[in-house]
Every structure is written in C-alpha cells, then in structure tokens.
Design a protein around this motif. Structure first.
Motif, short mmCIF file in Angstrom:
data_model
loop_
_atom_site.label_atom_id
_atom_site.label_comp_id
_atom_site.label_asym_id
_atom_site.label_seq_id
_atom_site.Cartn_x
_atom_site.Cartn_y
_atom_site.Cartn_z
N GLU A 71 13.75 100.19 1.80
CA GLU A 71 14.64 99.42 2.68
C GLU A 71 15.35 98.28 1.94
O GLU A 71 16.58 98.28 1.81
CB GLU A 71 13.80 98.85 3.84
CG GLU A 71 14.60 98.07 4.84
CD GLU A 71 13.70 97.56 5.97
OE1 GLU A 71 13.51 98.29 6.94
OE2 GLU A 71 13.19 96.43 5.86
N THR A 98 10.00 101.79 4.55
CA THR A 98 10.36 100.40 4.87
C THR A 98 9.88 99.45 3.78
O THR A 98 10.45 98.39 3.60
CB THR A 98 9.73 99.97 6.21
OG1 THR A 98 8.31 100.18 6.13
CG2 THR A 98 10.29 100.76 7.36
N TYR A 108 14.71 104.09 12.09
CA TYR A 108 15.74 104.87 12.77
C TYR A 108 16.04 104.39 14.19
O TYR A 108 16.92 104.94 14.84
CB TYR A 108 15.31 106.34 12.85
CG TYR A 108 14.91 106.94 11.52
CD1 TYR A 108 15.84 107.11 10.50
CD2 TYR A 108 13.59 107.34 11.27
CE1 TYR A 108 15.48 107.66 9.29
CE2 TYR A 108 13.22 107.91 10.06
CZ TYR A 108 14.17 108.06 9.08
OH TYR A 108 13.80 108.60 7.88
N ARG A 162 21.30 109.14 10.22
CA ARG A 162 21.30 107.92 11.02
C ARG A 162 21.06 106.70 10.13
O ARG A 162 21.64 105.64 10.33
CB ARG A 162 20.21 108.04 12.10
CG ARG A 162 19.71 106.76 12.72
CD ARG A 162 20.74 106.15 13.65
NE ARG A 162 20.23 104.92 14.25
CZ ARG A 162 20.17 103.76 13.63
NH1 ARG A 162 20.57 103.67 12.39
NH2 ARG A 162 19.72 102.68 14.24
N SER A 163 20.18 106.83 9.15
CA SER A 163 19.85 105.70 8.27
C SER A 163 19.83 106.17 6.82
O SER A 163 18.77 106.31 6.23
CB SER A 163 18.49 105.11 8.64
OG SER A 163 18.47 104.64 9.95
N SER A 196 17.07 98.84 14.69
CA SER A 196 16.61 98.71 13.31
C SER A 196 17.59 97.83 12.54
O SER A 196 18.70 97.59 13.00
CB SER A 196 16.52 100.09 12.67
OG SER A 196 17.82 100.56 12.37
N TYR A 248 23.85 94.52 7.22
CA TYR A 248 22.56 95.18 7.02
C TYR A 248 21.58 94.22 6.36
O TYR A 248 20.45 94.01 6.85
CB TYR A 248 22.79 96.42 6.16
CG TYR A 248 21.57 97.29 5.93
CD1 TYR A 248 20.57 97.40 6.88
CD2 TYR A 248 21.44 98.01 4.75
CE1 TYR A 248 19.47 98.22 6.67
CE2 TYR A 248 20.35 98.83 4.53
CZ TYR A 248 19.36 98.92 5.48
OH TYR A 248 18.28 99.73 5.27
N MET A 306 17.81 104.36 3.91
CA MET A 306 16.36 104.31 3.89
C MET A 306 15.78 105.42 3.00
O MET A 306 14.59 105.43 2.71
CB MET A 306 15.79 104.49 5.30
CG MET A 306 16.15 103.36 6.23
SD MET A 306 15.28 101.86 5.80
CE MET A 306 15.76 100.81 7.17
N TRP A 352 19.34 98.57 10.08
CA TRP A 352 20.56 99.39 10.02
C TRP A 352 20.83 99.82 11.47
O TRP A 352 20.47 100.92 11.88
CB TRP A 352 20.36 100.60 9.11
CG TRP A 352 21.60 101.42 8.91
CD1 TRP A 352 21.79 102.71 9.32
CD2 TRP A 352 22.81 101.04 8.25
NE1 TRP A 352 23.05 103.15 8.98
CE2 TRP A 352 23.70 102.13 8.31
CE3 TRP A 352 23.25 99.86 7.63
CZ2 TRP A 352 24.99 102.10 7.77
CZ3 TRP A 352 24.53 99.83 7.10
CH2 TRP A 352 25.38 100.94 7.16
N SER A 353 21.45 98.91 12.21
CA SER A 353 21.50 99.05 13.67
C SER A 353 22.36 100.24 14.08
O SER A 353 23.13 100.79 13.29
CB SER A 353 22.08 97.78 14.28
OG SER A 353 23.44 97.66 13.91
N TRP A 354 22.24 100.58 15.34
CA TRP A 354 23.01 101.70 15.89
C TRP A 354 24.50 101.50 15.62
O TRP A 354 25.20 102.42 15.23
CB TRP A 354 22.72 101.79 17.39
CG TRP A 354 23.21 103.05 18.02
CD1 TRP A 354 22.53 104.22 18.16
CD2 TRP A 354 24.50 103.27 18.60
NE1 TRP A 354 23.31 105.16 18.77
CE2 TRP A 354 24.52 104.60 19.06
CE3 TRP A 354 25.63 102.47 18.77
CZ2 TRP A 354 25.64 105.16 19.68
CZ3 TRP A 354 26.75 103.02 19.38
CH2 TRP A 354 26.75 104.36 19.84
N ALA A 409 25.37 102.06 11.94
CA ALA A 409 25.31 103.50 11.65
C ALA A 409 26.52 104.20 12.26
O ALA A 409 27.12 105.08 11.62
CB ALA A 409 24.02 104.09 12.20
#
Lengths: 414, 295
Positions: free
Chosen positions: B199, B195, A47, A117-118, A51, B228, A121, A53-55, A58
């Motif tokens: 992920e 993860t 999160y 946010r993610s 990450s 991603y 995941m 799945w970057s800011w 997102a």
C-alpha cells in the motif's frame, strides 16, 4: 500435407495437457482463494468503498483506462461485500472444478473486479493471477481432477445402465448468468473496454450452442465442430500460457543480465535487506553471510531464468530446471515474505510438469484423501476394468510409455 | 459445456485418475486403478496420435509427433466420432477457419506481449499505439523483477500532522515512521498483507512517478496520487490516534527518508550512511478525513 495433417489432428482432436491445465486451474484458484481469505480482515482497506484508494479515485482512473471491474457498478457497502464473498466462492468452486467453464468466467470476473478496483495494491503475483485468470477461460481445465469429471463419469455409468440423465443445474446457472449479463449491459455498466464483456458473452453463447448441438441437431456434426473449436481454443490458450511463463522468465532474466549488481554477484544481498521484504532478518543475514554463496545464487538465478525457455527443447533438462524454479520460488515465499506471488508462479510453472509426475502426485493425493475419509461413498461400485487397457502393474506401462507425450506440449518431444 | 464433454461420451466405465481415493480401501485395487490411470492419461494427452487404443496403427507407438499415422485414422465403431476427421467437408471448413483464427490470434497476442515487455526498439516504437491498444487495460505486465538492479535503498515514508484542538489551538506532532511500522508488521509474518507490503510503498512510487522534482503533479494521475497518499496518511494517523480523543487532524506533511542498504560486509564496498529526505508541502485534510473516515 502428409506432415501437416497429424499436427492439425493433434490440436483439433483433443484438449492437450489435461493434467497440466487442471493443476494450473487448481493452483491459480487456490492462490487467489488463500489470498482473499488472508486479506479478509483487510478487505475494506484494500477494495472497500472507503479505502484509501477510494471509490471516487478508482472511478476516475478506470474512467481513463477502461479496465473491467464490477466493483465500480455501485459504491454501496453491500455490493462490495457481496462481490468479495462471491469472489471467494467462485475461486473455491473453480478449485473444485464445479461447472468449470462457467467458473473460469466468474473467477476471472472476481479477479479482475478486485484487482482493477485497486491497481496500486497489487504486485507481481497479482499480475500473474490477472493474466492466468483470463487465459484459463479459454481452456478445458476441468477434464480431470474436478467435480465435473466425476459427474461425467457418473453420467456415463448411468447411461451404460440404460438410464436417462438430465442436468437441470447447468441450464439454470446459464439462465441466471444471462440475466446478469443482460442487466449489466443494458445498464451501460460494460461500456468500458469491449474485450472482457465480449468474452463473457461469447462464453454464454458458446454454452447455449453446445447445449443445442447436443439436443436439437439432427446430425452430430455441429457438436463435433464445437468440440473441435473448444479443443483448438484450449490448445491455443495452453500455448499462450506456456509462452507467457517463458516471457516472464526471459524478461526477468534478460533485464537482470544488464544490472551491475547481478554482474558483480551481490544482487541477492539487497532485497533480503529491504525493510519491506525481510520478514526474517536473521535468516536473511544467515543466507547472505557468505559472499561466495551469494554470488553463486545470484548467477544461478540469472542463468536459470535466461535459460528456461530454451530448455523446453530437452525434456530432462527442462524438468531439472523446473524443479529448481519451484524450489527457488518456495524459498522466495518464505525469505522475501511473498507467499502469494510465489504460489502463483509455482502454479504457472506447473503447466510444464510431466504428466507421469502429475499422475503420481494425483494418486498420492487420492490415497491420502482415502485414508482421511475412508467411507468410499463416492464410487460405490468399483468400475469395470477397461478391456483394452494395459494389463499388469503400473510400472510396466508407467513413465516409459508415457514419456513421449507426458508434457502435452505441442512442441517437439517435450 | 460443462455437463457433456467429450470425455463423458468417449468412455463407458473406466474411472479416471484423481478421484480414485475411495477405491483404495478395496481389497486388490492397485492393478486396475493404476492401469486405468495410465491408459486414461494417454487417452487425453495424445488424442489420436497415441497408440494405446485400437484405433491407431502399431507403427505410431511411442512416436510423440505420431507422424506415421495416416490421416483420418479409422475410429472404433462403438465410440462416438470426434475430431476433425469425423466432420463432413462443410464443417471441416468451419473447423479450419476456427483453427486459423486461433492460430493468428495466438501469434499476434504473443507478438504484442513480447513487444510490450521488451525494451523499446525499432518495431515497438513504430507501432507503440497498436501495441498499447492490444495490451491495455487487461494484459499489462511488468516482469522486471528485481531487475536490472534490485532496489538498494530503504525508502521510509513518514508523516507529521497538525492537530486542531476544540479550543482552536494547534499543535504539530513529531514524525511518524509509517514504513518502519509496516516493517514491524511484516517481521515474523509468514504472509504479509498487501496493506503492509504494497500500500504505502506503491503509493509513494505512484506519487514520485507522477510529480516533478518540485512536487508539481503531472496530469490526472498526479492529482489522483496526491489524494491517495493523503488518504493513506489520514488512515494511518487515525490508527495511531494522533489527534487523541478530542482533537482532529487539520493538515499533514509527508516526507521520505532514503537510506542506502549497507553493502555486504565481505564486499569491502562502502555506502553513504546518510539519509536523504524529500519533504512534501503541507496538505490540508478535507472535512471527511480529519477524524479518520478512511478504510
């Protein structure tokens, strides 16, 4: 009207299933708490602002789907750490039932913020928690087994002694939340979908109304009305939670019926041999060694999932099936390596547990706690017996009398 | 709301269950403690329908619906009045409105949720927009757990990298099997991390579902899924120290290797043991990702 009135009185006069909602609250909060603690070393990757799945990614997705998350209010590391830490704190406080209504709101904010946010995941367990976090907000899930209940008892005893009680923490908490909500709204951070911000405002205003009705009103009518509204919302949410659990099982079951592998009795073999769901390969091999056994487990899984909603009409069958479901989820937790999914499902299942069972479990837990911590400081004076309470041993008034309403289900006889 | 629930007003004295812990060490705790537990339980669950208090006529005893109970059962004079029976007519209208609003909301919500999870049908196709408006973003759900059929393939996501050295030379690494690495991390792990378990698996599903067979992205989500997946590769390659202390990852190439889960021995079925590959084009890494910088 003669038949309608008792039903209306039932759903307006009390918050049904207090033990069931309490156990749901505890289960859901515990699942999320354990999850957050387990993922603490991986929190950046899941999160954090940098990450995979970057800011930025997102923000683009949330810009398109309008989901609620406070994590995108800022891309700073400090903000992320603070939100994560607060999510941990809120789930602990909800578990304990401290300022339960406020905590259900904050817990929901924590769950939604991290999950939205993610989204990529998550898995089915996150989905269950996501929904339950929202539904819990509408329930009065702190009536029993909570710090709130203890505080209410102490306040009642103090009042009985003629002392005045006042509560400074509640208004303070309320004021802080109001400021945060107001700042968030003014800064345009809640401009996405209106639903969650509106919910938070509604809770905040509702608490103000409840406080005012208790202090300022000349009659007790506004307070009683708000109490009735709270009960109705609680009972509606409880119904939704139960229906949601049925929906989960029904969907899982009815779609399985259509699958060739569930039909030919080999389905259970396959997930146990997927790389991602086989933490104990040798155990999986052992479980799938017998074709007959696999076929039986495969069929029983489908039958139980399809049948579950219908068994609610019969207490005994429902309880047997419920026990089976909980057992199956415990097995899934270990064998497929899905402990948090399973824990979330068990928490959702728990709303169907009979009150007599929950009370017995509660007494056992209390006794175990008493043995661990025999200081006896929490209740210094044994409370007086209730004069009209049922005399005699508990077995005389236990399951037999408790049975008809044990589930608190607004349906017939469950 | 927290501080003064009905419970605190309704009873004076008797303790509630759940926290009787400290009482147990006391000399003769069983009868009173358990007795109050049970009476409390019925207090809460049954409301006025229940028959343990003085308020309810004996006839209602043990009747789950409490159908025989007359409306507006008289409250004992010493406890505060609660419930709809204690409301004056104008307030009763408010309560009725609240009840109606909640009932309608519950029915609509359950209907929408049902149509959302049900297979596309006459009704859900006709009202798809209304349903989507209600369900998204917060009530989205998918309960096709291992259904209609469980996944019968192991999909391994693998990556190789082109390393750029300080002297300008380039070298291509072998394939790293990232899913196998996840599998090893999950082995013997009682609580696998998202993860490890979700992920890569879900990032690949996301990529596949937003690209056509020629790996062309579909819409915004297609572009997002590429970034991603690329960032996951950068992270994992950095962890594997693919570029060594001096090099940097210039480009990456991802492929999937799909194998059938062997059918059970006792089934007599045969499945192909050949692996299928899907190879994606080489992707150059942007400046910030060549030396990790993710996660």
């Amino acid at each position: 009207m003669n038949r309608l009135w008792p039903a209306v009185a039932r759903v307006t006069d009390s918050a049904l299933g207090p033990y069931q909602t309490a156990v749901l609250r505890i289960g859901v909060a515990l699942t999320w708490l354990l999850f957050l603690l387990r993922e603490y070393p991986h929190r950046q990757e899941l999160y954090g602002p940098d990450s995979p799945w970057s800011w930025d990614l997102a923000a683009q997705l949330v810009g398109a789907n309008d989901a609620f998350t406070v994590l995108l209010w800022s891309d700073s590391q400090v903000w992320f750490e603070a939100v994560y830490a607060l999510a941990v704190l809120f789930s602990l406080l909800l578990l304990l039932g401290w300022r339960t209504r406020t905590m259900t709101a904050l817990f929901m904010v924590g769950v939604l913020s991290l999950q939205n946010r993610s989204v990529f995941m998550g898995d089915g367990g996150d989905n269950v928690l996501h929904l339950m976090a929202i539904y819990l907000l509408f329930t009065r899930c702190g009536h029993v087994w909570s710090l709130d209940a203890r505080r209410a008892r102490r306040a009642a005893r103090a009042r009985a002694r003629g002392e005045r009680t006042h509560d400074a923490v509640g208004p303070a908490l309320w004021a802080v939340l109001g400021v945060v909500l107001l700042l968030g709204s003014l800064a345009g951070r809640t401009d996405g979908d209106w639903f969650i911000p509106a919910l938070l405002w509604a809770v905040w205003l509702g608490q103000a109304g409840w406080w005012l009705a208790g202090r300022l009103a000349r009659t007790d009518q506004p307070r009683i009305l708000l109490d009735v509204v709270g009960n109705v919302a609680h009972n509606g949410a409880l119904l939704v939670i139960m229906a949601e659990a049925c929906l989960i099982y029904a969907t899982a079951g009815w779609y399985k019926v259509q699958g060739s592998r569930w039909q030919d009795g080999t389905a259970v073999h396959y997930p146990l041999h997927l790389e991602y769901f086989s933490p104990w390969p040798s155990l999986a091999g052992l479980l799938t060694a017998s074709g007959t056994l696999v076929m039986l487990v495969t069929y029983v899984t489908v039958v139980v999932q399809v049948a579950f909603p219908f068994t609610l009409f019969n207490r005994r069958v429902k309880n047997v099936l419920l026990g089976f479901m909980i057992l199956e989820h415990a097995v899934i937790a270990v064998v497929l390596g899905l402990p948090f999914f399973s824990l979330a499902m068990i928490a959702a299942d728990a709303v169907f547990l009979p009150t007599s069972f929950l009370c017995r479990a509660g007494r056992l837990a209390a006794r175990a706690r008493g043995r661990l911590r025999p200081r006896g400081d929490a209740v210094p004076v044994p409370p007086p017996r209730r004069p009209d309470g049922p005399p005699g041993r508990p077995s005389a008034v236990g399951p037999a009398q408790a049975a008809p309403v044990t589930d608190g289900v607004p349906g017939p006889r469950t | 709301m927290d501080a003064q629930d009905r419970g605190s007003d309704a009873r004076h004295g008797p303790a509630e269950p759940g926290v009787p812990g400290p009482r147990t060490p006391l000399p003769a705790p069983t009868a009173p403690a358990d007795g109050t537990d049970v009476s409390d339980e019925t207090d809460r669950t049954g409301g006025t329908d229940r028959a343990d208090g003085p308020a309810v006529p004996v006839g209602a005893q043990d009747q789950p619906g409490g159908v025989e109970q007359p409306p507006g059962a008289q409250m004992p004079s010493d406890s505060p009045r609660t419930g709809i029976a204690a409301l004056s007519p104008p307030y009763r209208i408010g309560a009725a409105l609240a009840l109606a609003a909640v009932a309608v909301t519950v029915c609509v919500h359950l209907g929408m949720a049902f149509l959302h999870v049900a297979p596309p049908n006459t009704v859900s196709k006709k009202h798809s927009e209304t349903i989507a408006d209600w369900i998204y973003p917060e009530f989205e759900q998918n309960w096709k757990l291992f259904a209609p059929n469980p996944l019968q393939q192991n999909v391994s996501v693998q990556v190789r990298a082109e390393i750029r050295w300080p002297d300008g030379s380039r070298r291509t690494t072998g394939w790293y099997d990232l899913s196998a690495q996840d599998g090893r991390d999950i082995d013997g792990n009682p609580a696998p991390s998202h993860t490890q378990q979700n992920e890569l698996r879900r990032a690949w599903d996301f990529y596949v579902s937003t690209h056509d067979d020629d790996n062309r992205p579909v819409g915004l989500r297609g572009a997002l899924s590429e970034s991603y997946l690329r960032r996951i590769m950068a992270l994992r390659l950095d962890r594997a120290d693919a570029a060594g202390p001096h090099g940097e990852v210039a480009r990456v190439q991802v492929r999937s290797r799909t194998t059938q889960v062997p059918p059970p021995e006792w089934s007599g079925e045969k499945a192909s043991d050949e692996a299928e590959y899907r190879e994606l084009p080489w992707w150059p890494l942007p400046e910030g990702e060549t030396r990790g910088g993710v996660g």
